[in-house]
Scaffold this motif. Sequence first.
Motif, short mmCIF file in Angstrom:
data_model
loop_
_atom_site.label_atom_id
_atom_site.label_comp_id
_atom_site.label_asym_id
_atom_site.label_seq_id
_atom_site.Cartn_x
_atom_site.Cartn_y
_atom_site.Cartn_z
N ALA A 17 39.06 31.07 45.76
CA ALA A 17 38.92 32.51 45.48
C ALA A 17 37.85 32.76 44.41
O ALA A 17 37.82 33.83 43.82
N LYS A 18 37.00 31.77 44.18
CA LYS A 18 35.90 31.87 43.20
C LYS A 18 36.38 32.22 41.80
O LYS A 18 35.72 32.91 41.05
N PHE A 19 37.59 31.75 41.48
CA PHE A 19 38.18 31.91 40.15
C PHE A 19 38.29 33.37 39.71
O PHE A 19 38.22 33.67 38.53
N GLU A 20 38.48 34.27 40.70
CA GLU A 20 38.66 35.68 40.38
C GLU A 20 40.02 35.94 39.72
O GLU A 20 40.16 36.90 38.98
N TRP A 21 41.01 35.11 40.03
CA TRP A 21 42.34 35.25 39.41
C TRP A 21 42.49 34.20 38.33
O TRP A 21 42.15 33.03 38.52
#
Length: 102
Positions: A17-21
């Motif tokens: 998640a591309k480190f969005e969380w």
Amino acid sequence: REKGVLVVDGNNVRGIAKFEWGPLELMSRVSKFCQDYNLNGVVVWDHGHQKYADLYLDNLTLIFSGLSRRADDIIVKESVQLASFCGDCDKNNSNAWSSLAF
């Protein structure tokens, strides 16, 4: 009916998640998903100074793999044992997770 279990590799999910969380948001979302679908959740994280397991929320267990292993290793090696704890993921039985043979 016995609850099922959802096992999540926290670092891999965050990475895809591309480190969005952040870690806390991921665990909160996993907990909510598990609540909605009557599951117990396990989030396994890479690293940590030592192997460690504890109940994070009523339906979510948090595991750190320790220095010598990664979350992937724990999930693969312990998948049968993780699944066997489906009905035991509560505050009174959270110590059972510490018995995993990391």
